[in-house]
Design an enzyme around this catalytic site. Structure first.
Site, short mmCIF file in Angstrom:
data_model
loop_
_atom_site.label_atom_id
_atom_site.label_comp_id
_atom_site.label_asym_id
_atom_site.label_seq_id
_atom_site.Cartn_x
_atom_site.Cartn_y
_atom_site.Cartn_z
N GLU A 125 0.81 -1.22 0.00
CA GLU A 125 0.00 0.00 0.00
C GLU A 125 0.84 1.27 0.00
OE1 GLU A 125 -2.69 -3.22 1.01
OE2 GLU A 125 -0.71 -2.66 1.80
N HIS A 132 -8.88 -5.39 11.58
CA HIS A 132 -9.56 -5.31 10.28
C HIS A 132 -10.99 -4.81 10.40
CE1 HIS A 132 -6.20 -8.03 9.60
NE2 HIS A 132 -6.31 -7.80 8.30
#
Length: 368
Positions: free
Chosen positions: A97, A166
Site C-alpha cells: 500500500e 480489520h
C-alpha cells in the site's frame, strides 16, 4: 448504549488476501428511504458504473490497487474494467500500500486522476503518510499551485469476524485532516453520485464504503442513471422527515436509523433521519436546522466514541443551537475497545437498532 448487531455468520481463519477476497456478501437488509424510481441497483454495481463512466469520459482517470484487474477486484467493484480499458489504465499492484499509494499521489501531481483501491481501509494505515502529508497538504503548501485529484476508496468499518485489526472505522481519522474530503455513501444513488463527484474533484477524496452494503439493492432514479449525474460534496440528505427528534448518521447505520424511526413512529415519536453522506466537509447547516426544528439530537456511528464524528456533531449543535435543545444530546457509537473476534462480544461492541430507539426515547423523555 453499545449494541448488538445481528449477523448471518462469522468467518473463521486468518486474514490473508484470499480470505478477504472470499468475503463478498450481501449486506443486512434494513429499512430505508428510496429514490423515486422503479429500477434497482446494488451498491456494487453503482460503484462499478460510476468508475466505468468516469473512465470513459476522461482518459486521465485510471484505477490501481491489489487485484483490481485480472481478478476484477476483491469485491468485484472493478469488474470488466481491465477488459474494457486495458492494463495501462487498470493497474494490478503488488501487496504494498505504501508503494502504490505513493505512485498514485505522484501521478495526481502530474495531472492524472488515480482511483486507488484499498482492499480494506485498515490497510490504508500502511500508506497514511502519503495520504496525509503528500496528498492532503500539497495544495496548501504550494500556495494553490499543486492540485492532487486522487480518490482513495475501499471498504471501511466492521464486517464480520475479522478482529480488531480489520474492523476499524476511519471516518473520524481522515475527517480530522485539513485538505482531505471524506465521503461515506449509504445507498446505490449515494455511491454512484458521490463517487462521480469524488473522481471529478480537484482535491484528494477519501471514499469510505461498507462491505456489508455492496450486495444490497436500492431503488434508483432515472436521473441517477444518467452519465452526467453527480451529487454535491458537503451536502447531507434528509432520508426521513420528522418533528420530535433528529437522528444523524452515515453509511450502514443509515439503514439502522431508518428502521429505528419506524419503531419510534409506532410509539408516536416522529424522528428525522439525516444521512450525512459527507463527513468532511460536514453539512452543519442541515444538521442544525433540523435540531432547531426538533429540539433533540441523537448521533450514531460505528466508530469509537472518543473524538468521533458523533462528538463533532454534538459540539457543532451545542455551539450553534444550544438554546434550541430541550434535552441532552445523545451519542450512540461502537464500544471504546478494540473489536473483539468472538462473535458474541463483537455483537456487543456495535450499535443496533434498539440502542437508537432507546436513545431517542430518552431524548423525548419517553424512556421507562
Amino acid at each position: 448504549m453499545w449494541g448488538i448487531l445481528g449477523r448471518r455468520g462469522v468467518v473463521d481463519g486468518g486474514f490473508s488476501a484470499s480470505f478477504l477476497r472470499s468475503r463478498m456478501r450481501s449486506g443486512l437488509v434494513s429499512a430505508r428511504s428510496y429514490a423515486a424510481g422503479s429500477k434497482e441497483m446494488t451498491v456494487r454495481d453503482a460503484l462499478n458504473s460510476a468508475i466505468d463512466e468516469e473512465m470513459s469520459a476522461d482518459p486521465k482517470v485510471f484505477v490501481m490497487g491489489e487485484e483490481v484487474g485480472q481478478y476484477q477486484g476483491a469485491y468485484k467493484i472493478t469488474k470488466g474494467l481491465l477488459e474494457k480499458y486495458g492494463p495501462e489504465r487498470v493497474y494490478d499492484t503488488p501487496i504494498t500500500e505504501a508503494g502504490f499509494t505513493g505512485i498514485g499521489v505522484g501521478a495526481a501531481y502530474a495531472g492524472l486522476k488515480p482511483v486507488v483501491e484499498f482492499m480494506t481501509f485498515n490497510f490504508s494505515m500502511q500508506a497514511i503518510d502519503h495520504i496525509i502529508n503528500s496528498a492532503a497538504k500539497s495544495n496548501y503548501m504550494s500556495a494553490g499551485q499543486i492540485n492532487v485529484p486522487i480518490v482513495f476508496r475501499g471498504p471501511n468499518g466492521a464486517a464480520a469476524g475479522v478482529g480488531a485489526q480489520h474492523s476499524q472505522c476511519y471516518a473520524a481519522w481522515y475527517a480530522s485532516v485539513p485538505g482531505l474530503k471524506v465521503l461515506a455513501p449509504y445507498s446505490a444513488e449515494d455511491a454512484r453520485g458521490l463517487l462521480k463527484a469524488a473522481i471529478r474533484d480537484p482535491d484528494p477524496v477519501v471514499f469510505l464504503e461498507n462491505e456489508l452494503l455492496y450486495g444490497e439493492s436500492f431503488p434508483i432514479s432515472e436521473e441517477a442513471l444518467d452519465s452526467s449525474f453527480c451529487l454535491p460534496i458537503g451536502k447531507a440528505k434528509i432520508e426521513r422527515e420528522g418533528k420530535d427528534v433528529t437522528i444523524t448518521t452515515f453509511s450502514k447505520m443509515v439503514g439502522f436509523a431508518l428502521k429505528a424511526a419506524e419503531k419510534l413512529a409506532e410509539e408516536g415519536i416522529s424522528a428525522e433521519v439525516i444521512n450525512l453522506r459527507s463527513i468532511r466537509p460536514l453539512d452543519r447547516a442541515t444538521i442544525n436546522a433540523s435540531v432547531r426544528k426538533t429540539s433533540r439530537l441523537v448521533t450514531v456511528e460505528e466508530g469509537f466514541p472518543q473524538h468521533g464524528v458523533c462528538a463533532e456533531i454534538c459540539a457543532s449543535v451545542v455551539e450553534e443551537s444550544f438554546s434550541y435543545l430541550d434535552a441532552p444530546v445523545e451519542r450512540i457509537a461502537g464500544a471504546d475497545v478494540p473489536m473483539p473476534y468472538a462473535a458474541n462480544l463483537e455483537r456487543l461492541a456495535l450499535p443496533q437498532v434498539e440502542d437508537i430507539v432507546r436513545a431517542a426515547k430518552r431524548a423525548c423523555f419517553r424512556s421507562k
